[in-house]
Design a protein around this motif. Structure first.
Motif: not given
Ligand SMILES: [Zn+2]
Ligand SMILES: [Zn+2]
Ligand SMILES: [Zn+2]
Length: 337
Positions: A33-34, A39-40, A180-183, A188-189
């Motif tokens: 629920g957050t 992040c993978y 990290c360019s994703i998060c 976290f994502t």
């Protein structure tokens, strides 16, 4: 609209309302629920490896171990019957406990008498009292030592264990890291199973609005989760792409030394995996890979790329005949489901 249709609509609406309320009040299993998941790409660290060359660790100068210091806080001595109790208190400033040995000296008129303790454990950040008895003193020297003002002693530590370097973890090298360019470094994502970013802080009105929007969407289209495409994979940085493949195949990432040689991962059965983010991988690459496997005495390998030239089969046969190594080619599109 007849009565029956209205009732059906209302039942639908209530079911949908319950669904949305449970979604916004944090019923999602994946993120508890957050609305956020780890992040993978960086496993939540916010940092990823870059292709920059590795550096020698400046803290341990590449040795992987450090010689810790234990501070002497106080020292004192007391005479007994032809023996001297030499004491000292020591504090270990490291975060890990270490073993060491205390050496005591009694300085006579012409000779220095010494004795050592057993190996002693020094827990982190605690003052430890150590007493060593020096008692091998002959009579005439003892007469001199026991005279008022002549007693002179010393105590120090020796044979202190070395510690694994805290900066490089004992590797002796530091791998340069980039955000990290994703998060964007947060680790976290957004959870793909729920979009509880909105609604979480909203009240009943928000839930009602979402319910109506949701009802319209649900009754008109089938929601499908967006899939990753080959085009997405081509656009990723090599490290994101490599992570995606490693996660997809659930294989183990190779050590940095192996990845420099061209082995990016290993399956549970010990097959080496090479990950290419390129097209038209040909026989030269396959031979090179076979050569590395042969040197490392690995019998099976898998090469991954977007596609392969026809001449790879020549190299695969060659590797089997000359090196007795089985190489398999896998096209990335086979990994996209
Ligand atoms: Zn979720
Ligand atoms: Zn990340
Ligand atoms: Zn180090």
């Amino acid at each position: 609209m007849n009565r029956k249709k209205i009732i059906t609509f209302l039942i639908f609406f209530v079911i949908e309302l319950i669904f949305v309320i449970s979604a916004v009040s944090g019923q999602c299993d994946r993120c508890s629920g957050t609305g956020k998941i780890i992040c993978y790409n960086c496993q939540g660290t916010g940092k990823v490896q870059t292709s920059e060359p590795v550096e020698i660790c400046e803290y341990c100068l590449g040795f992987g171990v450090i010689q810790p210091t234990i501070t002497k806080k106080s020292a004192f001595a007391q005479t007994g019957d032809k023996e001297v109790f030499v004491s000292g208190t020591f504090e270990n400033d490291q975060t890990d406990g270490i073993y060491g040995m205390a050496i005591a000296e009694v300085i006579g008129e012409t000779t220095t008498y010494t004795n050592s303790s057993e190996r002693i454990y020094f827990p982190p950040n605690e003052e430890i009292l150590v007493t060593v008895i020096v008692n091998n003193i002959p009579n005439d020297d003892w007469n001199w030592i026991s005279k008022f003002g002549n007693l002179k002693t010393n105590i120090y530590l020796s044979n202190i264990d070395s510690l694994s370097c805290p900066l490089c973890g004992g590797d002796g090298i530091l791998t340069p890291l980039a955000t990290c360019s994703i998060c964007y470094g947060t680790g976290f994502t957004d959870c793909p199973d729920c979009n509880s970013n909105f609604g979480l802080t909203g009240g009943v009105t928000t839930i009602g609005v979402i319910a109506i929007i949701g009802l319209v969407i649900l009754s008109t289209i089938i929601i499908r989760r967006r899939k990753i495409t080959e085009k997405d994979l081509r656009k990723m940085s090599f490290y994101e792409y490599q992570n995606w493949i490693i996660e997809k195949l659930s294989v183990e990432r190779a050590q940095i030394r192996d990845s420099r040689l061209g082995i990016d991962g290993y399956t549970k059965d010990g097959e080496a995996i090479q990950i290419n983010q390129s097209h038209n991988v040909g026989k030269a690459e396959v031979y090179k890979f076979a050569n590395i496997l042969s040197k490392k005495k690995i019998r099976r390998g898998i090469i991954i790329a977007f596609n392969f030239n026809d001449d790879v089969f020549e190299a695969i046969n060659g590797a089997r005949q000359h090196f007795r190594i089985i190489i398999e080619t896998v096209m990335v599109k086979k990994l996209i489901d």
